[in-house]
Design a protein around this motif. Sequence first.
Motif, PDB file in Angstrom:
ATOM      1  N   ILE B 122       0.823  -1.204   0.000  1.00 23.06           N
ATOM      2  CA  ILE B 122       0.000   0.000   0.000  1.00 23.06           C
ATOM      3  C   ILE B 122       0.857   1.254   0.000  1.00 23.06           C
ATOM      4  O   ILE B 122       0.650   2.165  -0.812  1.00 23.06           O
ATOM      5  N   THR B 123       1.852   1.319   0.883  1.00 26.83           N
ATOM      6  CA  THR B 123       2.671   2.536   0.949  1.00 26.83           C
ATOM      7  C   THR B 123       3.447   2.744  -0.342  1.00 26.83           C
ATOM      8  O   THR B 123       3.522   3.864  -0.845  1.00 26.83           O
ATOM      9  N   SER B 124       4.021   1.668  -0.894  1.00 31.74           N
ATOM     10  CA  SER B 124       4.849   1.882  -2.086  1.00 31.74           C
ATOM     11  C   SER B 124       3.967   2.248  -3.279  1.00 31.74           C
ATOM     12  O   SER B 124       4.368   3.043  -4.127  1.00 31.74           O
ATOM     13  N   PHE B 125       2.749   1.716  -3.312  1.00 26.90           N
ATOM     14  CA  PHE B 125       1.815   2.036  -4.386  1.00 26.90           C
ATOM     15  C   PHE B 125       1.460   3.525  -4.346  1.00 26.90           C
ATOM     16  O   PHE B 125       1.602   4.247  -5.335  1.00 26.90           O
ATOM     17  N   ALA B 126       1.029   3.967  -3.178  1.00 25.96           N
ATOM     18  CA  ALA B 126       0.649   5.376  -3.047  1.00 25.96           C
ATOM     19  C   ALA B 126       1.854   6.284  -3.265  1.00 25.96           C
ATOM     20  O   ALA B 126       1.763   7.307  -3.957  1.00 25.96           O
ATOM     21  N   GLY B 127       2.981   5.903  -2.710  1.00 26.11           N
ATOM     22  CA  GLY B 127       4.191   6.717  -2.831  1.00 26.11           C
ATOM     23  C   GLY B 127       4.642   6.853  -4.267  1.00 26.11           C
ATOM     24  O   GLY B 127       4.995   7.948  -4.721  1.00 26.11           O
ATOM     25  N   ALA B 128       4.614   5.745  -5.007  1.00 23.92           N
ATOM     26  CA  ALA B 128       5.077   5.781  -6.396  1.00 23.92           C
ATOM     27  C   ALA B 128       4.206   6.704  -7.233  1.00 23.92           C
ATOM     28  O   ALA B 128       4.706   7.533  -7.994  1.00 23.92           O
ATOM     29  N   ILE B 129       2.888   6.591  -7.060  1.00 24.03           N
ATOM     30  CA  ILE B 129       1.981   7.441  -7.842  1.00 24.03           C
ATOM     31  C   ILE B 129       2.164   8.898  -7.464  1.00 24.03           C
ATOM     32  O   ILE B 129       2.294   9.773  -8.327  1.00 24.03           O
ATOM     33  N   GLY B 130       2.227   9.160  -6.169  1.00 21.69           N
ATOM     34  CA  GLY B 130       2.396  10.533  -5.696  1.00 21.69           C
ATOM     35  C   GLY B 130       3.674  11.149  -6.237  1.00 21.69           C
ATOM     36  O   GLY B 130       3.651  12.222  -6.853  1.00 21.69           O
ATOM     37  N   LEU B 131       4.787  10.437  -6.055  1.00 22.16           N
ATOM     38  CA  LEU B 131       6.067  11.004  -6.486  1.00 22.16           C
ATOM     39  C   LEU B 131       6.105  11.179  -8.005  1.00 22.16           C
ATOM     40  O   LEU B 131       6.612  12.184  -8.501  1.00 22.16           O
ATOM     41  N   ALA B 132       5.532  10.210  -8.734  1.00 19.66           N
ATOM     42  CA  ALA B 132       5.526  10.330 -10.198  1.00 19.66           C
ATOM     43  C   ALA B 132       4.747  11.574 -10.622  1.00 19.66           C
ATOM     44  O   ALA B 132       5.174  12.323 -11.494  1.00 19.66           O
ATOM     45  N   LEU B 133       3.596  11.810  -9.969  1.00 14.77           N
ATOM     46  CA  LEU B 133       2.788  12.983 -10.309  1.00 14.77           C
ATOM     47  C   LEU B 133       3.563  14.270 -10.043  1.00 14.77           C
ATOM     48  O   LEU B 133       3.585  15.183 -10.866  1.00 14.77           O
ATOM     49  N   PHE B 134       4.207  14.340  -8.891  1.00 18.61           N
ATOM     50  CA  PHE B 134       4.958  15.558  -8.553  1.00 18.61           C
ATOM     51  C   PHE B 134       6.161  15.743  -9.483  1.00 18.61           C
ATOM     52  O   PHE B 134       6.430  16.854  -9.936  1.00 18.61           O
ATOM     53  N   LEU B 135       6.886  14.654  -9.750  1.00 18.15           N
ATOM     54  CA  LEU B 135       8.049  14.752 -10.637  1.00 18.15           C
ATOM     55  C   LEU B 135       7.634  15.212 -12.026  1.00 18.15           C
ATOM     56  O   LEU B 135       8.326  15.978 -12.689  1.00 18.15           O
ATOM     57  N   ASN B 136       6.460  14.743 -12.451  1.00 11.96           N
ATOM     58  CA  ASN B 136       5.957  15.072 -13.772  1.00 11.96           C
ATOM     59  C   ASN B 136       5.675  16.566 -13.927  1.00 11.96           C
ATOM     60  O   ASN B 136       5.660  17.095 -15.029  1.00 11.96           O
ATOM     61  N   VAL B 223       4.348   6.214 -18.300  1.00 11.72           N
ATOM     62  CA  VAL B 223       2.939   6.319 -18.675  1.00 11.72           C
ATOM     63  C   VAL B 223       2.535   7.783 -18.797  1.00 11.72           C
ATOM     64  O   VAL B 223       1.863   8.191 -19.747  1.00 11.72           O
ATOM     65  N   LEU B 224       2.981   8.600 -17.840  1.00 10.78           N
ATOM     66  CA  LEU B 224       2.637  10.026 -17.859  1.00 10.78           C
ATOM     67  C   LEU B 224       3.179  10.720 -19.107  1.00 10.78           C
ATOM     68  O   LEU B 224       2.536  11.612 -19.657  1.00 10.78           O
ATOM     69  N   ALA B 225       4.355  10.292 -19.560  1.00 14.20           N
ATOM     70  CA  ALA B 225       4.939  10.894 -20.757  1.00 14.20           C
ATOM     71  C   ALA B 225       4.069  10.612 -21.976  1.00 14.20           C
ATOM     72  O   ALA B 225       4.115  11.345 -22.966  1.00 14.20           O
ATOM     73  N   GLY B 226       3.245   9.562 -21.883  1.00 15.15           N
ATOM     74  CA  GLY B 226       2.416   9.195 -23.024  1.00 15.15           C
ATOM     75  C   GLY B 226       1.003   9.752 -22.974  1.00 15.15           C
ATOM     76  O   GLY B 226       0.193   9.456 -23.855  1.00 15.15           O
ATOM     77  N   VAL B 227       0.686  10.540 -21.940  1.00 18.18           N
ATOM     78  CA  VAL B 227      -0.668  11.101 -21.865  1.00 18.18           C
ATOM     79  C   VAL B 227      -0.842  12.147 -22.967  1.00 18.18           C
ATOM     80  O   VAL B 227       0.040  12.967 -23.208  1.00 18.18           O
ATOM     81  N   ASP B 228      -1.978  12.101 -23.638  1.00 20.15           N
ATOM     82  CA  ASP B 228      -2.263  12.981 -24.777  1.00 20.15           C
ATOM     83  C   ASP B 228      -2.162  14.461 -24.384  1.00 20.15           C
ATOM     84  O   ASP B 228      -2.924  14.939 -23.544  1.00 20.15           O
ATOM     85  N   MET B 246      -3.173  18.129 -12.725  1.00 22.07           N
ATOM     86  CA  MET B 246      -2.544  16.938 -12.167  1.00 22.07           C
ATOM     87  C   MET B 246      -3.600  15.963 -11.639  1.00 22.07           C
ATOM     88  O   MET B 246      -3.549  14.763 -11.892  1.00 22.07           O
ATOM     89  N   ILE B 247      -4.583  16.532 -10.913  1.00 23.70           N
ATOM     90  CA  ILE B 247      -5.602  15.685 -10.291  1.00 23.70           C
ATOM     91  C   ILE B 247      -6.581  15.129 -11.330  1.00 23.70           C
ATOM     92  O   ILE B 247      -7.005  13.986 -11.257  1.00 23.70           O
ATOM     93  N   HIS B 248      -6.955  15.972 -12.307  1.00 27.54           N
ATOM     94  CA  HIS B 248      -8.030  15.561 -13.215  1.00 27.54           C
ATOM     95  C   HIS B 248      -7.561  14.950 -14.526  1.00 27.54           C
ATOM     96  O   HIS B 248      -8.351  14.359 -15.256  1.00 27.54           O
ATOM     97  N   ILE B 249      -6.281  15.129 -14.879  1.00 30.36           N
ATOM     98  CA  ILE B 249      -5.808  14.528 -16.124  1.00 30.36           C
ATOM     99  C   ILE B 249      -4.702  13.499 -15.882  1.00 30.36           C
ATOM    100  O   ILE B 249      -4.824  12.335 -16.265  1.00 30.36           O
ATOM    101  N   SER B 250      -3.638  13.927 -15.183  1.00 31.19           N
ATOM    102  CA  SER B 250      -2.508  13.006 -14.976  1.00 31.19           C
ATOM    103  C   SER B 250      -2.922  11.784 -14.165  1.00 31.19           C
ATOM    104  O   SER B 250      -2.639  10.649 -14.536  1.00 31.19           O
ATOM    105  N   LEU B 251      -3.588  12.041 -13.037  1.00 35.42           N
ATOM    106  CA  LEU B 251      -3.946  10.930 -12.151  1.00 35.42           C
ATOM    107  C   LEU B 251      -4.850   9.903 -12.837  1.00 35.42           C
ATOM    108  O   LEU B 251      -4.556   8.707 -12.803  1.00 35.42           O
ATOM    109  N   PRO B 252      -5.943  10.355 -13.497  1.00 40.81           N
ATOM    110  CA  PRO B 252      -6.758   9.359 -14.211  1.00 40.81           C
ATOM    111  C   PRO B 252      -5.962   8.639 -15.305  1.00 40.81           C
ATOM    112  O   PRO B 252      -6.204   7.474 -15.582  1.00 40.81           O
ATOM    113  N   GLY B 253      -4.982   9.358 -15.901  1.00 39.68           N
ATOM    114  CA  GLY B 253      -4.164   8.733 -16.935  1.00 39.68           C
ATOM    115  C   GLY B 253      -3.342   7.565 -16.399  1.00 39.68           C
ATOM    116  O   GLY B 253      -3.015   6.631 -17.119  1.00 39.68           O
ATOM    117  N   LEU B 254      -2.993   7.660 -15.099  1.00 36.45           N
ATOM    118  CA  LEU B 254      -2.181   6.589 -14.489  1.00 36.45           C
ATOM    119  C   LEU B 254      -3.012   5.396 -14.065  1.00 36.45           C
ATOM    120  O   LEU B 254      -2.486   4.301 -13.873  1.00 36.45           O
TER     121      LEU B 254
END
Lengths: 296, 340
Positions: B122-136, B223-228, B246-254
Amino acid sequence: MRSRTKVGDSIFNVFNNTLLLLLGIATLYPFLNLLAVSLNQSLDTMRGGIYLWPRDFTLDNYRLIFSNDRLFDSAALSVLRTLIGTGLSVICTIMVAYALSRREYMLRKSLNAIIVVSMYVNGGIIPIYLMIKNLGLTNTFAVYIIPGLIGAFNVMIMRSYFDQLPDGLVESAKLDGANEWQTLFRVVMPISLPVIATITLFISVGHWNSWTDNFLYNSKESLTLLQYQLMQILMQTTEQVSGGIGSGTDDAILNFTTPQSIRATMSMVVTLPILFVYPFLQKYFIKGMTLGAMKE
Amino acid sequence: MNRRRKSIRTITNEEGINIEQTAAKAIKTDAGLKNNLRKKKWKTLAQQYQLILMSVPFVGILALFSYLPLWGWIMAFQKYSIGKGIFGSEFVGFDQFVKLFNDDWFYTVLRNTLAMSLMHLITSFAGAIGLALFLNEVRSRLFKRTIQTITYIPHFVSWVVIASIVTLVLSPDFGPLNELLIWLGIVDEPIFFLSKEKWFWVIHTMAGFWKELGWSTIIYLAVLAGVDPALYEAADVDGAGRFRKMIHISLPGLMPTASILLILNTGYLIATGYESQMLLGNNLVMEYSQVLDLYALNYSMQIGDYSYGVAISMFKSVVSIVLVLLVNSWAKRIGQSTVL
């Protein structure tokens, strides 16, 4: 409306960058702290207060480690294991992946199934231990190399890369009269250096960091790896503090320095080689990782 | 006739169109061509001897170390003694498993294994998505790359060093965390975290989180690099800020990738190793740190009861295979690609 968005964006920017900066510090700090402790005089370290810089700079801790015969031999063995193990594993992985990427290869499907299923099925720690013992592999150098000679994950990354090479490549090599070995080593390998670098990094780091096979199969002193030496020192010190069996007293090296300093110094010795290699391969392994994962 | 058709079909699958035509002819004429076909198959195989040399020996080694140990499961139904071996030992049926399921410590160890895996998942799942969104969202490429490079470090560092760092950071003697807590006035005296049973799961989870956080973002960043890009442009027109995009486009894209990875990873809940628990644990926290592999090891190596150790190992392997299969068929049902 527009300017409100802009203000919001720059607030977000500041927040985002600060957060990532803090994360970077939280990741880097422990390593810098270990480095500082390893470069500080060991008795002085006991007083506490070493953060980013050594207070009483010395190279004694490093000198001590490399002048200790046991540790020096372990370091040499770890290097040897990493070189031999990586060399063999990388070559075998390349060959297997190449064969599996050839569509006309008759055994392709069955071999592929054997490899994929091996990721999910395993006998468990005790049956594997007993088999390795029965094969006479305990207390041998070979047990570090052979059981993990090829790994399913690495073969799959490599195969995905070969799969996406242009179809005509192998065929035209064939038309020129090249046999399979020539095609692989002269045509396919030279254009696959990125993925080969990735696999080499993964495999070598795996070898360098491994200690469980040492712990399980090799009790002989002359086959002890550096990571396992560090592991033993770590376990001794936690056991001593936790009131367990204090078996560490006969360890000669601890008479000259403190467990804390020796741990920090050895941690640096096993970590620094990795730090000098992986940043240069970052572009490649990111590509390798995503290629393999996307294909799945 | 039936059998022949089956063998022809197998060949078709493996050989492609050319053989398929030959095979069709073979069915039509239905003469002694069956022999010819088999000969042809062997001939092709012989021609591919170089590919065979490249692959079979090494896949053989992999198969040997992956599948031959399964033979050892017989020991779980025996009262195995090293002296007598598998062939000489006495069979006792399901006795070992009866003992296993009546063993209180087994349930403690199983609880620890599952709890620590689940917390890590659970922690690594949430952490990976969170960090990827911020890095993006980082605009400076250099800063982004630097943070990525730094956060990849712990992934490449051995668990031994990580455990050494955790010990150092949590140390009651001038450990940074205790210093910080005292400085902030939260505690009066340093706490020896690694001796506190209840803390072990948390410490273990934090260590694993810290180690793999950066590495686990790789796939999400791809995956984020491939979002339209058109989606972001449309949001710009609507006046959405960076955070909302980030919340409405990137996150659903992931989400499609994230959900499939989460599902597949639940298949591995019980299949985790023992390295981190062995390195971070000590005698004082055994009740919360020991996992199935360590229990099996202790039983076999210290007590010498190999059969019981194998029974524990076998339980773990069987449950993990069943989990992986269940999870895969679940993923298949919701229409996602699977690994199996």
